[in-house]
Design a protein around this motif. Structure first.
Motif, PDB file in Angstrom:
ATOM      1  N   THR A   1       0.822  -1.202   0.000  1.00 21.22           N
ATOM      2  CA  THR A   1       0.000   0.000   0.000  1.00 21.22           C
ATOM      3  C   THR A   1       0.858   1.255   0.000  1.00 21.22           C
ATOM      4  OG1 THR A   1      -1.660  -1.168   1.302  1.00 21.22           O
ATOM      5  CG2 THR A   1      -1.854   1.219   1.181  1.00 21.22           C
ATOM      6  N   PRO A   2       0.723   2.129  -1.033  1.00 23.79           N
ATOM      7  CA  PRO A   2       1.482   3.378  -1.039  1.00 23.79           C
ATOM      8  C   PRO A   2       1.081   4.267   0.129  1.00 23.79           C
ATOM      9  CG  PRO A   2       0.584   2.899  -3.219  1.00 23.79           C
ATOM     10  CD  PRO A   2      -0.061   1.956  -2.265  1.00 23.79           C
ATOM     11  N   LEU A   3       2.065   4.914   0.715  1.00 28.28           N
ATOM     12  CA  LEU A   3       1.838   5.796   1.847  1.00 28.28           C
ATOM     13  C   LEU A   3       2.378   7.177   1.542  1.00 28.28           C
ATOM     14  CD1 LEU A   3       3.167   3.380   4.614  1.00 28.28           C
ATOM     15  CD2 LEU A   3       0.767   3.757   4.054  1.00 28.28           C
ATOM     16  N   SER A   4       1.814   8.194   2.193  1.00 26.85           N
ATOM     17  CA  SER A   4       2.400   9.528   2.073  1.00 26.85           C
ATOM     18  C   SER A   4       3.701   9.559   2.860  1.00 26.85           C
ATOM     19  CB  SER A   4       1.435  10.580   2.626  1.00 26.85           C
ATOM     20  OG  SER A   4       1.330  10.440   4.043  1.00 26.85           O
ATOM     21  N   GLY A   5       4.536  10.566   2.589  1.00 26.75           N
ATOM     22  CA  GLY A   5       5.809  10.677   3.299  1.00 26.75           C
ATOM     23  C   GLY A   5       5.612  10.771   4.797  1.00 26.75           C
ATOM     24  N   GLU A   6       4.610  11.557   5.234  1.00 28.66           N
ATOM     25  CA  GLU A   6       4.361  11.724   6.660  1.00 28.66           C
ATOM     26  C   GLU A   6       3.898  10.412   7.293  1.00 28.66           C
ATOM     27  OE1 GLU A   6       3.301  13.709   4.299  1.00 28.66           O
ATOM     28  OE2 GLU A   6       4.441  15.543   4.719  1.00 28.66           O
ATOM     29  N   GLU A   7       3.033   9.685   6.554  1.00 28.00           N
ATOM     30  CA  GLU A   7       2.538   8.414   7.075  1.00 28.00           C
ATOM     31  C   GLU A   7       3.675   7.406   7.224  1.00 28.00           C
ATOM     32  OE1 GLU A   7      -2.042   8.151   5.389  1.00 28.00           O
ATOM     33  OE2 GLU A   7      -0.377   7.655   4.060  1.00 28.00           O
ATOM     34  N   LEU A   8       4.572   7.394   6.242  1.00 27.75           N
ATOM     35  CA  LEU A   8       5.696   6.463   6.302  1.00 27.75           C
ATOM     36  C   LEU A   8       6.618   6.796   7.469  1.00 27.75           C
ATOM     37  CD1 LEU A   8       7.141   4.064   4.999  1.00 27.75           C
ATOM     38  CD2 LEU A   8       8.402   5.694   3.595  1.00 27.75           C
TER      39      LEU A   8
ATOM     40  N   GLY B   1       6.114  20.932   1.217  1.00 24.87           N
ATOM     41  CA  GLY B   1       5.363  19.804   1.748  1.00 24.87           C
ATOM     42  C   GLY B   1       4.417  19.171   0.759  1.00 24.87           C
ATOM     43  N   ILE B   2       4.376  19.698  -0.472  1.00 24.19           N
ATOM     44  CA  ILE B   2       3.424  19.190  -1.460  1.00 24.19           C
ATOM     45  C   ILE B   2       4.119  18.708  -2.729  1.00 24.19           C
ATOM     46  CG2 ILE B   2       1.421  19.751  -2.896  1.00 24.19           C
ATOM     47  CD1 ILE B   2       0.692  21.889  -0.822  1.00 24.19           C
ATOM     48  N   LEU B   3       4.928  19.592  -3.331  1.00 22.14           N
ATOM     49  CA  LEU B   3       5.556  19.275  -4.610  1.00 22.14           C
ATOM     50  C   LEU B   3       7.061  19.055  -4.458  1.00 22.14           C
ATOM     51  CD1 LEU B   3       3.771  21.916  -6.903  1.00 22.14           C
ATOM     52  CD2 LEU B   3       3.132  19.519  -6.548  1.00 22.14           C
ATOM     53  N   ASN B   4       7.604  18.123  -5.238  1.00 18.16           N
ATOM     54  CA  ASN B   4       9.053  17.937  -5.266  1.00 18.16           C
ATOM     55  C   ASN B   4       9.679  18.910  -6.267  1.00 18.16           C
ATOM     56  OD1 ASN B   4       8.954  16.735  -7.921  1.00 18.16           O
ATOM     57  ND2 ASN B   4       8.355  14.803  -6.988  1.00 18.16           N
ATOM     58  N   PRO B   5      11.010  18.977  -6.374  1.00 19.89           N
ATOM     59  CA  PRO B   5      11.651  19.957  -7.263  1.00 19.89           C
ATOM     60  C   PRO B   5      11.228  19.867  -8.725  1.00 19.89           C
ATOM     61  CG  PRO B   5      13.264  19.067  -5.749  1.00 19.89           C
ATOM     62  CD  PRO B   5      12.020  18.264  -5.559  1.00 19.89           C
ATOM     63  N   LEU B   6      10.695  18.708  -9.151  1.00 13.84           N
ATOM     64  CA  LEU B   6      10.243  18.563 -10.539  1.00 13.84           C
ATOM     65  C   LEU B   6       8.841  19.116 -10.748  1.00 13.84           C
ATOM     66  CD1 LEU B   6      11.529  14.962 -11.426  1.00 13.84           C
ATOM     67  CD2 LEU B   6      12.653  17.162 -11.782  1.00 13.84           C
ATOM     68  N   GLY B   7       8.188  19.539  -9.643  1.00 10.06           N
ATOM     69  CA  GLY B   7       6.825  20.042  -9.754  1.00 10.06           C
ATOM     70  C   GLY B   7       5.785  18.950  -9.700  1.00 10.06           C
ATOM     71  N   LEU B   8       6.202  17.740  -9.338  1.00 16.39           N
ATOM     72  CA  LEU B   8       5.283  16.615  -9.188  1.00 16.39           C
ATOM     73  C   LEU B   8       4.949  16.430  -7.708  1.00 16.39           C
ATOM     74  CD1 LEU B   8       7.123  14.099 -11.537  1.00 16.39           C
ATOM     75  CD2 LEU B   8       4.943  15.214 -12.030  1.00 16.39           C
ATOM     76  N   PRO B   9       3.807  15.798  -7.384  1.00 15.85           N
ATOM     77  CA  PRO B   9       3.518  15.521  -5.976  1.00 15.85           C
ATOM     78  C   PRO B   9       4.636  14.689  -5.366  1.00 15.85           C
ATOM     79  CG  PRO B   9       1.583  15.117  -7.327  1.00 15.85           C
ATOM     80  CD  PRO B   9       2.715  15.358  -8.281  1.00 15.85           C
ATOM     81  N   LYS B  10       5.116  15.100  -4.181  1.00 16.41           N
ATOM     82  CA  LYS B  10       6.239  14.369  -3.573  1.00 16.41           C
ATOM     83  C   LYS B  10       5.801  12.952  -3.225  1.00 16.41           C
ATOM     84  CE  LYS B  10       5.997  15.273   1.387  1.00 16.41           C
ATOM     85  NZ  LYS B  10       6.804  15.623   2.554  1.00 16.41           N
ATOM     86  N   MET B  11       6.745  12.045  -3.287  1.00 17.08           N
ATOM     87  CA  MET B  11       6.446  10.627  -3.133  1.00 17.08           C
ATOM     88  C   MET B  11       7.137  10.055  -1.908  1.00 17.08           C
ATOM     89  SD  MET B  11       7.017   9.490  -7.111  1.00 17.08           S
ATOM     90  CE  MET B  11       6.418  10.561  -8.446  1.00 17.08           C
ATOM     91  N   ASP B  12       6.609   8.937  -1.417  1.00 20.82           N
ATOM     92  CA  ASP B  12       7.276   8.230  -0.334  1.00 20.82           C
ATOM     93  C   ASP B  12       8.104   7.089  -0.916  1.00 20.82           C
ATOM     94  OD1 ASP B  12       5.755   5.671  -0.387  1.00 20.82           O
ATOM     95  OD2 ASP B  12       4.088   6.993   0.100  1.00 20.82           O
ATOM     96  N   ASP B  13       8.813   6.385  -0.051  1.00 21.15           N
ATOM     97  CA  ASP B  13       9.731   5.352  -0.509  1.00 21.15           C
ATOM     98  C   ASP B  13       9.036   4.265  -1.326  1.00 21.15           C
ATOM     99  OD1 ASP B  13      11.889   6.578   0.756  1.00 21.15           O
ATOM    100  OD2 ASP B  13      11.440   5.613   2.661  1.00 21.15           O
ATOM    101  N   ALA B  14       7.823   3.875  -0.914  1.00 23.42           N
ATOM    102  CA  ALA B  14       7.113   2.812  -1.620  1.00 23.42           C
ATOM    103  C   ALA B  14       6.665   3.263  -3.004  1.00 23.42           C
ATOM    104  CB  ALA B  14       5.905   2.364  -0.791  1.00 23.42           C
ATOM    105  N   GLN B  15       6.257   4.527  -3.145  1.00 21.54           N
ATOM    106  CA  GLN B  15       5.808   5.037  -4.437  1.00 21.54           C
ATOM    107  C   GLN B  15       6.965   5.238  -5.413  1.00 21.54           C
ATOM    108  OE1 GLN B  15       3.899   8.424  -2.558  1.00 21.54           O
ATOM    109  NE2 GLN B  15       1.907   7.790  -3.366  1.00 21.54           N
ATOM    110  N   ILE B  16       8.172   5.429  -4.881  1.00 23.47           N
ATOM    111  CA  ILE B  16       9.348   5.655  -5.720  1.00 23.47           C
ATOM    112  C   ILE B  16       9.779   4.365  -6.419  1.00 23.47           C
ATOM    113  CG2 ILE B  16      11.839   6.172  -5.598  1.00 23.47           C
ATOM    114  CD1 ILE B  16      11.084   8.137  -3.296  1.00 23.47           C
ATOM    115  N   ALA B  17       9.557   3.211  -5.782  1.00 24.28           N
ATOM    116  CA  ALA B  17      10.083   1.934  -6.276  1.00 24.28           C
ATOM    117  C   ALA B  17       9.742   1.648  -7.739  1.00 24.28           C
ATOM    118  CB  ALA B  17       9.590   0.794  -5.380  1.00 24.28           C
ATOM    119  N   PRO B  18       8.501   1.894  -8.222  1.00 26.84           N
ATOM    120  CA  PRO B  18       8.225   1.602  -9.636  1.00 26.84           C
ATOM    121  C   PRO B  18       9.072   2.423 -10.603  1.00 26.84           C
ATOM    122  CG  PRO B  18       6.166   1.821  -8.412  1.00 26.84           C
ATOM    123  CD  PRO B  18       7.264   2.279  -7.508  1.00 26.84           C
ATOM    124  N   TYR B  19       9.461   3.625 -10.216  1.00 29.93           N
ATOM    125  CA  TYR B  19      10.288   4.463 -11.095  1.00 29.93           C
ATOM    126  C   TYR B  19      11.743   3.989 -11.085  1.00 29.93           C
ATOM    127  CZ  TYR B  19       6.162   7.369 -11.241  1.00 29.93           C
ATOM    128  OH  TYR B  19       4.878   7.810 -11.427  1.00 29.93           O
TER     129      TYR B  19
END
Length: 555
Positions: A176-183, A342-360
């Motif tokens: 289950t993908p989690l937000s950074g704060e949740e992780l 707290g919302i967007l990463n430097p690329l302008g995309l919604p920031k991701m947590d460790d689990a969401q990063i894995a597919p990339y």
């Protein structure tokens, strides 16, 4: 290739899968360590330093011992036994991960260094395996197709890199993908336990031992010994030992800076000092190779394989290639996680947590699999017309495998964007026409363009431009390796060992980018990747001239 060789090759490529699975998993492991042990970006990149640095020190130790005894130790063992011993060493490192983290708590940074020690031992085993397996693969059949068999093995390696991040992310984080704060909350509240990590590496140890048993009991796999004599290179050994001391001193100085009280020290001065030591290690490597280049050209005695300019140029190219291949994905996790608002990463995309990063991370390594599958087509002797069609179909079949492994992880726009990137790679293959120097020129230039787009754009375009680094790095290893050992004659085995040492680039370049990210910004740190691709482009021109002066033309 005979049926016996086919069977032997099938057994041999299993270790290539392990290398890919573990190496690519570092892309997920790094951001997890940064969060759990509360360390900075540079410290997290020490995962790569421990893992890839072991390749250098392991290959160097083997060469020094061989010189001391006056015989090639690995050849005396046989390639088969070398791989078995390497798997046993790697299993020992994996087993040591259990006591390394046992009882550790959130934010206990000192434990992280025990983790690095265990990874270093895993890497030592991989160093021995790789030193034995690459020439072993090349020897199983027609010598003219040795590089294509390496591409085939590399394709299996890349399959491991594709599924590794996903499997490790599922084991550590769950599905289950989690937000950074949740992780972060989950880790702090002991929702993700280090016992999960312990069990993961216990499983890896069992797999290593199983592979060792497979090799030991395989009757179709020859011992893999050669008749070549060991060639000494005292000047080269002395230079490499001095270089090793400098590298160790530089990194120890950085390590110690984290263990002293910094209350009365300006943090910017401290960061600049750390960066200085890292760059000093890089400069030492560059100067050592330049010194060897010019000294051996004046007096080749005592330099062994380093008397050939194509090898020294290739050593720096392997260093740079492995460095850029690893650093793009190793810092990608931080790029996608980081956010000032707290919302967007430097690329302008919604920031991701460790689990969401894995597919990339998986998609990046999958790009290498695509290129290597294409590079292996020649092994199967297709007709000219069929080969053209396979150049178009195989990349998208490989992409289909990536999508299946990561089912549901990408939206339709992301699939279309990456499909277009694969199309650019296919165009590069048609333009290169199976010629290694042309391949290096075209794919290095495409790599430069891809990273520059990632630096100066935003959103999904920037993300996928950075991910193309995998597509364009994919075919470089066999090109550099084959060009570097061309014309070495009796020094071919020694030259191969020197090239394996230069996997050290994966240990040096990612921490430098990580420290630049700490000082400046994570996105701007990707100029490091641009510089690496620029040298790889320059390498193609320099090597062509070096070979031409020796009367060696591109095949």
């Amino acid at each position: 290739m005979s049926n016996n060789n086919n069977s032997a090759l099938s057994t041999l490529v299993t270790v290539f899968f392990f290398w890919g699975f573990i190496a690519a998993s570092n892309g997920v492991f790094i951001p997890f360590c940064k969060t759990y042990f509360n360390i900075d970006q540079f410290q997290s990149q020490l995962v790569d330093f421990a893992f890839y640095g072991a390749y250098y020190f392991g290959a160097l130790a083997l060469f020094v011992l061989s010189s001391a005894f006056g015989k090639d130790i690995l050849n005396n063992w046989g390639f088969k036994n070398g791989i078995i011993y390497g798997l046993i060493i790697s299993s020992l490192g994996a087993l040591l991960m259990f006591p390394a983290v046992n009882g550790a708590e959130f934010g206990e940074a000192s434990v992280f260094y025990y983790v690095l020690g265990a990874l270093f031992i895993v890497g030592l085993g991989f160093s021995l395996q790789q030193t034995a397996a690459n020439p072993f693969v090349a020897s199983l059949g027609d010598p003219s197709k040795g590089s294509h068999r390496l591409n085939l093995a590399g394709g299996i390696n890349s399959f491991g890199t594709t599924i590794g991040p996903i499997v490790v992310a599922l084991i550590i984080f769950g599905s289950t993908p989690l937000s950074g704060e949740e992780l972060n909350d989950l880790i702090k509240n002991d929702g993700i336990k280090l016992s999960t990590l312990q069990n993961l590496y216990l499983g890896v140890a069992v797999l290593f031992l199983g592979a060792a048993s497979l090799f030991y009991f395989s009757k179709k796999l020859p011992q893999g010994k050669t008749e070549s004599s060991f060639e000494s290179a005292n000047k080269a050994i002395f230079l490499l030992l001095i270089l090793s001391v400098i590298i160790i001193l530089c990194f120890v100085s950085v390590f110690l800076s984290y263990n002293v009280s910094n209350e009365n020290i300006n943090i910017n001065d401290l960061e600049n000092k750390r960066l200085f030591y890292l760059i000093a290690a890089l400069v030492a490597i560059l100067l050592a190779l330049i010194l060897a280049y010019f000294s051996s050209s004046k007096n080749p005695s005592g330099w062994g394989a380093m008397q050939k300019p194509q090898l020294i140029l290739g050593m720096l190219a392997i260093f740079t290639y492995v460095g850029v291949e690893v650093t793009i994905q190793s810092n990608l996790g931080e790029l996608l996680k980081f956010s000032e608002d707290g919302i967007l990463n430097p690329l302008g995309l919604p920031k991701m947590d460790d689990a969401q990063i894995a597919p990339y991370i998986s998609l990046y390594w999958g790009g290498l699999m695509i290129g290597r599958w294409v590079g292996a087509i020649t092994v199967f002797n297709p007709s000219k017309g069929l080969k053209r069609w396979l150049y178009i179909l195989v990349p998208y079949i490989a992409f289909g495998v990536i999508l299946a492994v990561n089912f549901g992880s990408y939206n339709i726009n992301e699939i279309l964007i990456f499909s277009s990137c694969v199309g650019v790679q296919i165009f590069g293959f048609f333009m290169a026409k199976d010629k290694p120097i042309r391949t290096m020129k075209i794919f290095s230039l495409l790599g430069i363009i891809g990273i520059l787009i990632g630096l100066f754009s935003s959103g999904s375009v920037a993300l996928f431009a950075l991910l193309t680094g995998g597509l364009f790095c994919s075919i470089m290893w066999p090109c550099i390796f084959s060009l570097s050992i061309r014309g070495l004659g009796k020094y071919t085995s020694q030259g191969s060992a020197f090239l394996v040492m230069m996997i050290l680039g994966g240990a040096i370049i990612p921490p430098i980018q990580g420290k630049l990210a700490d000082i400046f910004s994570i996105q701007s740190s990707y100029w490091v990747a641009v510089i690496c691709f620029v040298y790889l482009l320059l390498y193609a021109f320099l090597t062509k001239n070096a070979l031409k002066l020796q009367g060696i033309e591109e095949e």
